[in-house]
Every structure is written in structure tokens, then in C-alpha cells.
Enzyme design. Structure first.
Site, short mmCIF file in Angstrom:
data_model
loop_
_atom_site.label_atom_id
_atom_site.label_comp_id
_atom_site.label_asym_id
_atom_site.label_seq_id
_atom_site.Cartn_x
_atom_site.Cartn_y
_atom_site.Cartn_z
CB THR A 187 -0.91 0.02 1.24
OG1 THR A 187 -1.66 -1.20 1.29
CG2 THR A 187 -1.87 1.19 1.19
CB THR A 188 3.70 2.26 2.17
OG1 THR A 188 2.90 2.02 3.33
CG2 THR A 188 4.55 3.49 2.40
CE1 TYR A 194 -16.45 -1.43 -4.29
CE2 TYR A 194 -16.73 -3.39 -5.65
CZ TYR A 194 -17.13 -2.11 -5.29
OH TYR A 194 -18.19 -1.53 -5.92
CE1 TYR A 227 -1.61 -4.91 5.68
CE2 TYR A 227 -1.36 -4.61 3.31
CZ TYR A 227 -1.47 -4.07 4.59
OH TYR A 227 -1.44 -2.72 4.76
NE ARG A 263 -4.24 1.62 3.49
CZ ARG A 263 -4.20 2.79 2.87
NH1 ARG A 263 -4.94 2.98 1.80
NH2 ARG A 263 -3.41 3.75 3.31
CE LYS A 310 1.66 -4.17 7.03
NZ LYS A 310 1.89 -3.33 5.82
CB ILE A 340 5.47 -4.88 7.54
CG1 ILE A 340 6.02 -6.30 7.45
CG2 ILE A 340 5.60 -4.17 6.18
CD1 ILE A 340 5.25 -7.21 6.49
#
Length: 293
Positions: free
Chosen positions: A46-47, A109, A135, A140, A164, A206
Site C-alpha cells: 500500500t505504501t 471491496y 495481510y 482498507r 501482517k 512491517i
């Protein structure tokens, strides 16, 4: 210590003013982190603005990081999504020879059931030639992967080695730590909670802020893993304001503002993200000055 104990960073994708990838800045950031204590690097999460980079850019970014790393630390590549078949296709078509594990986000989603999440990762596990770090980031994805589903996956598939966890939910972390198989890693994705999680038995982090302040942050995590709570919390308290600031608008605009102030990258992000506001940039500069004092 396994290769994913300690401090991993979710590395940004630096862009030039013209929005192209700044490979020189990326290589410099990798070297800066490795020399200052970062234990492993996560690519195209994402980052790293993974949703707005092209397939070819992702390949070139990975090549740059592989070269800059020069086998000094393990590498994790983000490969995930809400189309199971597309994720499998990407795994099958990606050169993973220099990659130690993939980081695969829980489907977003679509809001699958827990059984749907399980079947998604079961299908990925069957084709993935490297280890898998799950993850979970419900803020999100709009869908929480419960501890029961995570533990079920951990028990059923040998190449699913870690999660994560980034739900900012201490109770969920503690359930995972209590119920996990002995060799399964609980990795924090919450910079503000990680020290407490490490002291409770977590494997590390992370991190987003860790790539800008790797020396301080990795020392804090190392002290936490050694059970030296008082010394670790002294660093945690020093970093609290900065950690809060970088997430106050959007990620990675905040961390890019820190890296800009440090001379390591430009603040450029791709739409629909926008650069950190002038007000936030000033707050970040002030916070950095306090850390230096």
C-alpha cells in the site's frame, strides 16, 4: 530469529516531479535502510502505491530493489487482490527467484465471507513457490479476516508462515498470539501498537515510519524482542508524535513528506492521493527537529 523477525519496511515508490519512478532515490533509500538496521524490505505494498503503478513499473521497481539490496536482507513482494484468478496469474508470471515471500492482502471491496477468504488463500497457497505472509487491513479492505480464519490457514498450509495484522485491534492481536502455531509469525502493521505487540510475543513489524527513522525504530523493535521494555518505550515515546503525524492525512503522503525533509525523496504522489499539506509539512519538520535535539 527467522528472516522475518524484527523490522521490515513497507517501502515507498519515489516519484520524480514528472510522476515517473525515481529509481536512483529508490536505490538510495534501500541502502540507507539496510545500513541503519532494517531487517527486510516489502516491495509494492500500500505504501508503495501499488494500485497506481503499472505492471511494467512494478517489474522495474523490483529489479532496482533487488540490485540495491544485493542479497543483504530478505525481500517480500506484494501480490494480492480481490480477483483470485488474477492473483494466481500474477504469481505464475512473476520472477520470484530473488524474492523470499509474497505479502498478499485479504480480498478487498468484494467483502467475502470467512470461508471465501480461506478458499482464496488456499488457492494461492497451492501455486505459490515462495512463502506467503497474509495481510489483514480491514480499514482498507472493508472486510476483517478473523483470528480463527488466520489460524486455520496457518495450520493448514505450510507456506503460509505469517500474518501482517493491521486492524489496530489489540484484542485481535492477542487472540492471534495466544492461538497461533508455534512457528507462525504475528507481524504488526500498526506502527503505533507494535512495541506492545512485540513484548507480548509478536515477531516484529512491517513499518511505514521505520524507513525514515530506521536506526531508532529498528533499535526499539530489537529491544522489544529482547524484552527490554523500559528502554524500548523510551524510544517509542520519542517517536509517538512523528508516527501519528504521518498518518494524519494519507499514506504515503505523510511518510514522503518526512523523507523529503530528510533529503531522501520528493513528496510526489499519484492521484487520487495528493501531497501532504503545507501545515503537515511544517509539523513534520518541527517533529524532526525535536528528534534531533
Amino acid at each position: 530469529m527467522t528472516k522475518f523477525n524484527g523490522t521490515g519496511i513497507a517501502i515507498i515508490t519515489p516519484f520524480k516531479d514528472d510522476q515517473t519512478v525515481d529509481h536512483e532515490a529508490l536505490a538510495n533509500l534501500v541502502d540507507f535502510n539496510i545500513k541503519n538496521g532494517t531487517n527486510y524490505i516489502v516491495i509494492s505494498g500500500t505504501t508503495g502505491e501499488s494500485v497506481t503503478i503499472t505492471k511494467q513499473e512494478k517489474i522495474e521497481i523490483t529489479k532496482t530493489i533487488v540490485k540495491a539490496t544485493d542479497k543483504r536482507v530478505p525481500l517480500v513482494l506484494g501480490i494480492g487482490g480481490n480477483n483470485t484468478a488474477a492473483v494466481i496469474e500474477e504469481i505464475n508470471s512473476t520472477d520470484l527467484s530473488e524474492i523470499d515471500a509474497i505479502l498478499s492482502v485479504s480480498p478487498y471491496y468484494s467483502k467475502p465471507t470467512q470461508e471465501g477468504i480461506y478458499q482464496h488463500f488456499k488457492a494461492i497457497s497451492a501455486v505459490c513457490p515462495v512463502d506467503i505472509i497474509l495481510y489483514n487491513v480491514p480499514g482498507r479492505t472493508a472486510s476483517n479476516m478473523t483470528p480463527e480464519t488466520t489460524i486455520r490457514l496457518a495450520n493448514d498450509f505450510k507456506n503460509i508462515i505469517a500474518v501482517k495484522e493491521a486492524g489496530n485491534n489489540v484484542a485481535q492481536y492477542l487472540k492471534l498470539l495466544r492461538d497461533k502455531p508455534q512457528d507462525f509469525l504475528i507481524i504488526s502493521g500498526d506502527d503505533d501498537l507494535v512495541l506492545g505487540i512485540v513484548l507480548a510475543g509478536g515477531a516484529g513489524v512491517i513499518s511505514v515510519i521505520g524507513q525514515a527513522l530506521p536506526k531508532q525504530f529498528s533499535k526499539m523493535i530489537r529491544l522489544g524482542l529482547e524484552g527490554k521494555a523500559k528502554e524500548a518505550y523510551n524510544i517509542h515515546f520519542d517517536l509517538m508524535d512523528m508516527t501519528s503525524l504521518i498518518f494524519s492525512e494519507n499514506n504515503p503522503a505523510g511518510i514522503k513528506a518526512v523523507l523529503t525533509a530528510l533529503g531522501l525523496a520528493k513528496p510526489t504522489v499519484r492521484l487520487p492521493l495528493v501531497e501532504a499539506s503545507a501545515e503537515l509539512q511544517e509539523k513534520i519538520k518541527t517533529a524532526l527537529q525535536k528528534l534531533d535535539s
